[in-house]
Design an enzyme around this catalytic site. Structure first.
Site, PDB file in Angstrom:
ATOM      1  N   LYS A  28      10.876  40.060  50.433  1.00  0.00           N
ATOM      2  CA  LYS A  28       9.481  39.617  50.242  1.00  0.00           C
ATOM      3  C   LYS A  28       8.986  40.044  48.863  1.00  0.00           C
ATOM      4  CE  LYS A  28       5.925  42.201  51.996  1.00  0.00           C
ATOM      5  NZ  LYS A  28       4.913  42.520  50.983  1.00  0.00           N
ATOM      6  N   ASN A  29       9.258  41.289  48.496  1.00  0.00           N
ATOM      7  CA  ASN A  29       8.680  41.816  47.257  1.00  0.00           C
ATOM      8  C   ASN A  29       9.319  41.257  45.991  1.00  0.00           C
ATOM      9  OD1 ASN A  29       6.943  43.213  48.841  1.00  0.00           O
ATOM     10  ND2 ASN A  29       7.844  45.243  48.480  1.00  0.00           N
ATOM     11  N   CYS A  74      -6.962  48.296  51.050  1.00  0.00           N
ATOM     12  CA  CYS A  74      -6.406  47.687  52.256  1.00  0.00           C
ATOM     13  C   CYS A  74      -6.054  48.792  53.220  1.00  0.00           C
ATOM     14  CB  CYS A  74      -5.212  46.819  51.922  1.00  0.00           C
ATOM     15  SG  CYS A  74      -3.790  47.775  51.451  1.00  0.00           S
ATOM     16  N   ARG A  93      -5.821  51.135  46.432  1.00  0.00           N
ATOM     17  CA  ARG A  93      -5.051  50.170  45.646  1.00  0.00           C
ATOM     18  C   ARG A  93      -5.797  49.638  44.425  1.00  0.00           C
ATOM     19  NH1 ARG A  93      -0.850  47.252  49.549  1.00  0.00           N
ATOM     20  NH2 ARG A  93       0.347  47.496  47.654  1.00  0.00           N
ATOM     21  N   ASP A 137       7.744  52.247  51.622  1.00  0.00           N
ATOM     22  CA  ASP A 137       7.748  51.194  52.645  1.00  0.00           C
ATOM     23  C   ASP A 137       8.648  51.546  53.834  1.00  0.00           C
ATOM     24  OD1 ASP A 137       5.979  49.704  51.215  1.00  0.00           O
ATOM     25  OD2 ASP A 137       7.446  48.310  50.395  1.00  0.00           O
ATOM     26  N   ARG A 176       3.790  39.389  58.144  1.00  0.00           N
ATOM     27  CA  ARG A 176       3.642  39.339  56.679  1.00  0.00           C
ATOM     28  C   ARG A 176       4.953  39.684  55.992  1.00  0.00           C
ATOM     29  NH1 ARG A 176       0.378  43.517  54.789  1.00  0.00           N
ATOM     30  NH2 ARG A 176       1.386  42.799  52.903  1.00  0.00           N
TER      31      ARG A 176
HETATM   32  C1  UD1 Z   1       4.619  47.201  45.599  1.00  0.00           C
HETATM   33  C2  UD1 Z   1       5.142  46.609  46.872  1.00  0.00           C
HETATM   34  C3  UD1 Z   1       4.817  47.498  48.062  1.00  0.00           C
HETATM   35  C4  UD1 Z   1       5.323  48.912  47.794  1.00  0.00           C
HETATM   36  C5  UD1 Z   1       4.826  49.433  46.456  1.00  0.00           C
HETATM   37  C6  UD1 Z   1       5.419  50.789  46.079  1.00  0.00           C
HETATM   38  C7  UD1 Z   1       5.033  44.229  46.428  1.00  0.00           C
HETATM   39  C8  UD1 Z   1       4.420  42.915  46.755  1.00  0.00           C
HETATM   40  N1  UD1 Z   1       4.549  45.300  47.071  1.00  0.00           N
HETATM   41  O1  UD1 Z   1       3.186  47.269  45.738  1.00  0.00           O
HETATM   42  O2  UD1 Z   1       5.462  46.966  49.215  1.00  0.00           O
HETATM   43  O3  UD1 Z   1       4.859  49.766  48.832  1.00  0.00           O
HETATM   44  O4  UD1 Z   1       5.164  48.507  45.415  1.00  0.00           O
HETATM   45  O5  UD1 Z   1       6.786  50.736  46.074  1.00  0.00           O
HETATM   46  O6  UD1 Z   1       5.961  44.320  45.646  1.00  0.00           O
HETATM   47  N2  UD1 Z   1      -1.785  52.105  41.238  1.00  0.00           N
HETATM   48  C9  UD1 Z   1      -2.860  52.439  40.459  1.00  0.00           C
HETATM   49  N3  UD1 Z   1      -3.327  51.517  39.569  1.00  0.00           N
HETATM   50  C10 UD1 Z   1      -2.767  50.292  39.429  1.00  0.00           C
HETATM   51  C11 UD1 Z   1      -1.645  49.955  40.231  1.00  0.00           C
HETATM   52  C12 UD1 Z   1      -1.174  50.889  41.137  1.00  0.00           C
HETATM   53  O7  UD1 Z   1      -3.392  53.545  40.556  1.00  0.00           O
HETATM   54  O8  UD1 Z   1      -3.235  49.502  38.607  1.00  0.00           O
HETATM   55  C13 UD1 Z   1      -1.263  53.090  42.231  1.00  0.00           C
HETATM   56  C14 UD1 Z   1      -1.432  52.567  43.671  1.00  0.00           C
HETATM   57  O9  UD1 Z   1      -2.728  52.829  44.178  1.00  0.00           O
HETATM   58  C15 UD1 Z   1      -0.369  53.344  44.397  1.00  0.00           C
HETATM   59  C16 UD1 Z   1       0.766  53.449  43.357  1.00  0.00           C
HETATM   60  O10 UD1 Z   1       0.136  53.208  42.091  1.00  0.00           O
HETATM   61  O11 UD1 Z   1      -0.829  54.622  44.711  1.00  0.00           O
HETATM   62  C17 UD1 Z   1       1.884  52.479  43.562  1.00  0.00           C
HETATM   63  O12 UD1 Z   1       1.428  51.171  43.496  1.00  0.00           O
HETATM   64  P1  UD1 Z   1       2.319  49.963  42.954  1.00  0.00           P
HETATM   65  O13 UD1 Z   1       3.667  50.455  42.552  1.00  0.00           O
HETATM   66  O14 UD1 Z   1       1.520  49.210  41.974  1.00  0.00           O
HETATM   67  O15 UD1 Z   1       2.480  49.096  44.274  1.00  0.00           O
HETATM   68  P2  UD1 Z   1       2.284  47.539  44.453  1.00  0.00           P
HETATM   69  O16 UD1 Z   1       2.845  46.800  43.297  1.00  0.00           O
HETATM   70  O17 UD1 Z   1       0.876  47.256  44.848  1.00  0.00           O
END
Ligand code: UD1
Length: 421
Positions: A22-23, A116, A121, A306, A398
């Protein structure tokens, strides 16, 4: 509304194929927007998050055809550059369209995805990065707009945290920017390399994906390409946990064992025998699982957040006390209250969960709080004495493709039943 009804206690045996990731599928589908032609993406899992991504592509003007797990996107015509609120709400990960729409049309407008079930996030890293690439960014009252009246330009972007989504947005937007972009402290997840492989086959020049520093040498334009999405390491680990918790013996095919490195270590420490060969992995569970001293979720190649919930479910019936520390998302223990209803003994203190293994789970009605928490409840149901009824399984849909069918093939007694709301 559908629920899962599980009669626990069946030993899982046999073979199963693992779905596409999915990711990987979501960012790759978003990236097709830049191709100005036809792209054919194979091995896209049949999931509600993929449906939501297809809806967004269609809303933006792309022609999208679906034939089983193959999705063909023709992005010759793009007629919109905003994502309406209702489509954003369908899937939080829609923020992955930010870089693609901006690079393709010079402007993108969407509502903030907001928090969420698993945490706040924020998307500050995404927005700061778009600014560095030359966009003007406004973020007011939950509405985001990024705009650039000329081509984006390359930049050196150092991420304070290796965010998966931010790394992907930068890679996509920088692919057609003028000049070279360097991402320092980039995410290293296999899905990042998969996206880079797709973009490179469209004509992008990305090197270093999978390492801490990624370099993107911007090109004028990309063209469509054919790509096969990598296997889903999270879905694979979930089935492994199901086998481990039911004293099972399961062979998973169509996976890349190297992507499961830290996960395999944990299953071995818990007493499972793991054999990997080619694109398959065989797991054989002991009569009683052993506790694990400490697991800390970390960015790849660390233990994936995850897989935290499925593994906590597994350790709940292991012999001894295990400790799990969730370092990535702040609210990722919501399912634990439901596991406790099934008999688990878990104490949560902030980001730490202390799991005192019990002999068995008991089947009761439980509610799915989020995607991976829902998977943890399914696993507990498979191992439980008696019947477990799991509601709100739309969260599970999902990320897991027809989970009940995969598990039934392995002899589990699980069915999806439609009930009136
Ligand atoms: C992706 C995955 C999700 C997985 C996560 C971590 C997808 C669609 N989803 O989510 O399944 O759990 O990686 O491996 O690929 N953060 C910030 N600021 C930002 C962005 C992130 O502070 O602008 C923080 C988030 O709150 C969180 C951490 O960074 O605490 C990790 O987030 P991130 O790696 O961005 O996860 P996603 O890309 O949302």
């Amino acid at each position: 509304m559908s629920v899962y009804i599980i009669n626990g206690g069946q030993r899982l045996t046999g073979e199963a194929d693992v779905q596409g990731a999915k990711n990987s599928a979501l960012p790759i589908l978003a990236a097709t927007l830049l191709c100005r032609g036809k792209s054919e993406i194979h091995n896209c899992p049949e999931l509600s998050d993929v449906d939501a991504t297809v809806n967004i592509l269609r809303h933006l003007g792309c022609e999208v055809e679906r034939n089983g797990r193959t999705i063909t996107v023709d992005s010759s015509q793009v007629s919109a550059n905003e994502i309406p609120d209702e489509l954003m709400r369908e899937m939080r990960s829609s923020v992955i369209f930010l870089g693609a729409i901006l690079a393709r049309t010079g402007r993108v407008s969407l509502s903030t995805p907001g928090g969420c079930e698993i945490g706040l996030r924020p998307i500050d890293l995404h927005l700061d990065s778009m600014k560095k690439l030359g966009a003007e960014v406004s973020d007011e009252f939950g509405h985001i707009c990024c705009e650039s009246n000329k081509r984006l330009h390359g930049a050196k972007i150092s991420l304070s945290f290796p965010s998966v989504g931010a790394t992907e947005n930068i890679m996509i937007a920088a692919s057609t920017a003028e000049g070279v972009t360097t991402i320092v402290n980039a995410a290293r997840e296999p899905e990042i390399s998969d996206l880079a492989d797709f973009l490179n086959s469209c004509g992008a020049r990305i090197s270093g994906a999978g390492e801490g520093t990624i370099t993107i040498d911007g090109v004028e334009k990309l063209s469509g390409a054919t790509h096969t999405v990598i296997p889903d390491r999270i879905a694979a680990a979930t089935i492994m946990a199901a086998a481990a918790m039911t004293h099972g013996r399961v062979c998973l095919n169509k996976i890349i064992p190297a992507h499961l490195g830290p996960v395999i270590d944990v299953f071995e420490e818990a007493g499972c025998r793991i054999n990997t060969f080619g694109r398959s992995i065989l797991i054989e569970a002991p009569s009683r699982l052993k506790a694990i001293k400490t697991i800390r979720t970390m960015p790849y190649p660390g233990f994936p957040t995850d897989i935290q919930a499925p593994v906590v479910s597994m350790l709940s019936i292991a012999q001894g006390t295990s400790v799990v520390i969730e370092t990535i998302f702040e609210s990722r223990y919501k399912y634990i209250g439901e596991l406790a209803r099934m008999g688990a003994k878990i104490r949560v203190d902030g980001r730490m969960a202390v799991i005192e293994g019990v002999r068995e789970f008991h089947g009761v009605p439980v509610i799915t709080p989020d995607l991976r928490g829902g998977a943890a409840l399914v696993l507990a149901g498979l191992a439980a004495k008696g019947q477990t009824v799991i509601s709100q399984i739309k969260h599970i849909d999902r990320g897991y493709e027809k989970l009940e069918q995969t598990l039934r093939k392995l002899s589990a007694d699980i069915k999806r039943v439609d009930v009136n709301e």
